[in-house]
Design a protein around this motif. Structure first.
Motif, short mmCIF file in Angstrom:
data_model
loop_
_atom_site.label_atom_id
_atom_site.label_comp_id
_atom_site.label_asym_id
_atom_site.label_seq_id
_atom_site.Cartn_x
_atom_site.Cartn_y
_atom_site.Cartn_z
N ILE A 188 0.85 -1.18 0.00
CA ILE A 188 0.00 0.00 0.00
C ILE A 188 0.89 1.23 0.00
O ILE A 188 1.87 1.31 0.74
CB ILE A 188 -0.94 -0.01 1.24
N ARG A 189 0.54 2.19 -0.85
CA ARG A 189 1.33 3.42 -0.93
C ARG A 189 0.94 4.33 0.24
O ARG A 189 -0.24 4.65 0.41
CB ARG A 189 1.03 4.11 -2.27
N ARG A 190 1.92 4.74 1.01
CA ARG A 190 1.65 5.57 2.16
C ARG A 190 1.36 7.01 1.74
O ARG A 190 2.02 7.56 0.86
CB ARG A 190 2.84 5.58 3.11
N GLY A 191 0.39 7.63 2.43
CA GLY A 191 0.04 9.00 2.11
C GLY A 191 0.58 10.02 3.10
O GLY A 191 0.58 11.21 2.81
N GLN A 192 1.05 9.56 4.25
CA GLN A 192 1.46 10.49 5.30
C GLN A 192 2.89 10.23 5.75
O GLN A 192 3.43 9.14 5.56
CB GLN A 192 0.55 10.35 6.53
N GLU A 193 3.46 11.24 6.39
CA GLU A 193 4.76 11.05 7.02
C GLU A 193 4.58 10.20 8.27
O GLU A 193 3.52 10.25 8.90
CB GLU A 193 5.35 12.42 7.40
N PRO A 194 5.56 9.46 8.72
CA PRO A 194 6.82 9.26 8.01
C PRO A 194 6.67 8.28 6.85
O PRO A 194 5.66 7.59 6.78
CB PRO A 194 7.73 8.67 9.08
N ARG A 216 -5.47 2.11 -3.08
CA ARG A 216 -4.06 2.45 -2.95
C ARG A 216 -3.17 1.22 -2.82
O ARG A 216 -1.98 1.32 -2.61
CB ARG A 216 -3.84 3.39 -1.77
#
Lengths: 268, 268
Positions: A59-65, A149
DNA sequence: CCAAAAGTGTTGACAATACACCCATGA
DNA sequence: TCATGGGTGTATTGTCAACACTTTTGG
């Protein structure tokens, strides 16, 4: 070292001691908030074989970190859930699979990752699972949850995933590779009805080695309960060639004697 | 189902979502106290072979629940500790072993037990480990920590231990039994220098079967790196008979081909 | 007819078993 | 010298890997 653990003196994770540790909120027994809390999550290494290549669901991360990086699907264990229940729920949400199918999937606890700094924000202890699924369409095509995602990524192309997920993925590959040797797990990668060529492709893909076709066939058929023939059924696999007989997964789970990887280890 | 998990949508146990779940303390991000907390503990199945019988280290509980029952040693994971570090610390505290010895012991993560009601008082997620140690005196004799309430108990005599520790112990026995087949783990049960008869006794004790002595000897010596001869050394084992040559554990960890249990499973 | 894939047969190397047998020591 | 446990030899049995061969389909 806090007195909570050093002087506990009771077997089995005794919460009585919580009152003496962590933030020190007082002498009330069983105070669940006395310790700096641990978050407990699950992470899933969902593996499949597509076109002769081992893939993992990411899954592609949307937030930091790690914003923009790939990560294994996963999430929090809810207050009334076991880790395995949480893993199945997350799997259903993030792949869009039918819950009935998710319930019957092979899900195996891999290990628990608990390094103090594996998440830079807070203390997160994660129970990792491996799920083996047959080839299926991209999660986005089925919709639902976070599936838009999520993507199948060849394991060889996974670079710099978030957190310690590279390690989890490596452990999952190792575990699955060795489990193929002494269990009947390979059928979990196959659709309900499959040819022996497809089953052999699972082994060859996971192990990265070629196997002798006649010997593989004999070995599988000689193991009682590994596969069961579907009478009369046959299917063309490569477009050309003789149609192959179809088999179903049998009731056996162990593989005695084991089906060892060729040229592996310092054989005597 | 709380929004914290259902809508997380971020790989890898993302604490951002904590603000939406549990006790609902507000919108502050990364609030570690937002969830009903989980306690994280370790439990240890410390196994040894004494006089041809497999023993496990247990501690008599002094408090409710399960007061008076036997329990596996264990305790809380401290805020800056990994689970394995916590396991080694607890092992040192509850057995009175020297920390240097504990550091070198074989410690293996078994699995994590997370059923919501496994502890009647609060939510406790426990990471279980198995430790294999050579025969050693009763913990009480060495003193220190909780060792005065610890005892070696034959695994066959363990009845109704606290919490789900019967299950953990059963899983540990199962794991150790199968690991003997395909790893060099058996030497972990032996003192630094041991005879092949003592090594064979480990297999026979854990598996509960007799092994052919000459064939066992050949198999072990034919596996490179399993054991290394101690030149010139010999020791009497049973009081009578020819003194046996001494061996040390070798550098190998895997056993190829494996040393399978006899008459085990539905062999083809 | 050729290519490709499934399925069968055969053979030789080697490993595992089941023993028989010898060696060294204490009682 | 006998019982006990360590150590060696050996023959039979079986399994596995390698590879040649046949069968059935599409082009």
């Amino acid at each position: 070292m806090s007195a909570a653990a050093a002087g506990r003196g009771d077997g089995g994770g005794d919460p009585d001691a919580a009152r003496a540790g962590g933030t020190g909120t007082g002498p009330a027994p069983y105070d669940p908030y006395a310790f700096e809390p641990f978050a407990v999550t699950v992470d899933l290494a969902v593996l499949t074989v597509r076109g002769g290549v081992l893939h993992v669901l990411l899954i592609r991360r949307g937030q930091e970190p790690y914003a923009g990086a790939w990560a294994l699907p996963g999430g929090f264990v809810l207050p009334r859930e076991s880790a395995e229940t949480a893993a199945r729920r997350e799997l259903a949400e993030e792949t869009g699979l039918a819950p009935s199918l998710v319930d019957s999937l092979h899900l195996e606890q891999l290990r628990t990752y608990s390094e103090p700094d594996r998440d830079p924000r807070m203390r997160v202890v994660s129970v990792a699972f491996t799920a083996l699924v047959p080839d299926m369409p991209e999660p986005a095509a089925e919709g639902g949850g976070d599936a838009d995602r999520a993507r199948w990524v060849p394991v060889g192309e996974v670079t710099q995933p978030a957190f310690d997920h590279a390690r989890i993925l490596a452990d999952a590959r190792e575990r699955v590779g060795s489990k193929l040797e002494y269990t009947c797990l390979a059928t979990a990668f196959c659709p309900p009805e499959f040819t022996l060529g497809e089953l052999r492709a699972v082994y060859e893909t996971v192990w990265g080695t070629a196997l002798d076709r006649p010997n593989f066939r004999r070995k599988v058929l000689a193991t009682p309960g590994f596969v069961e023939a579907v009478p009369g059924a046959a299917r063309l696999t490569g477009g050309r060639g003789k149609p192959a007989a179809l088999y179903r997964a049998g009731p056996a789970t162990a593989l005695h004697p084991p089906l060892l990887r060729p040229t592996e280890g310092p054989a005597r």
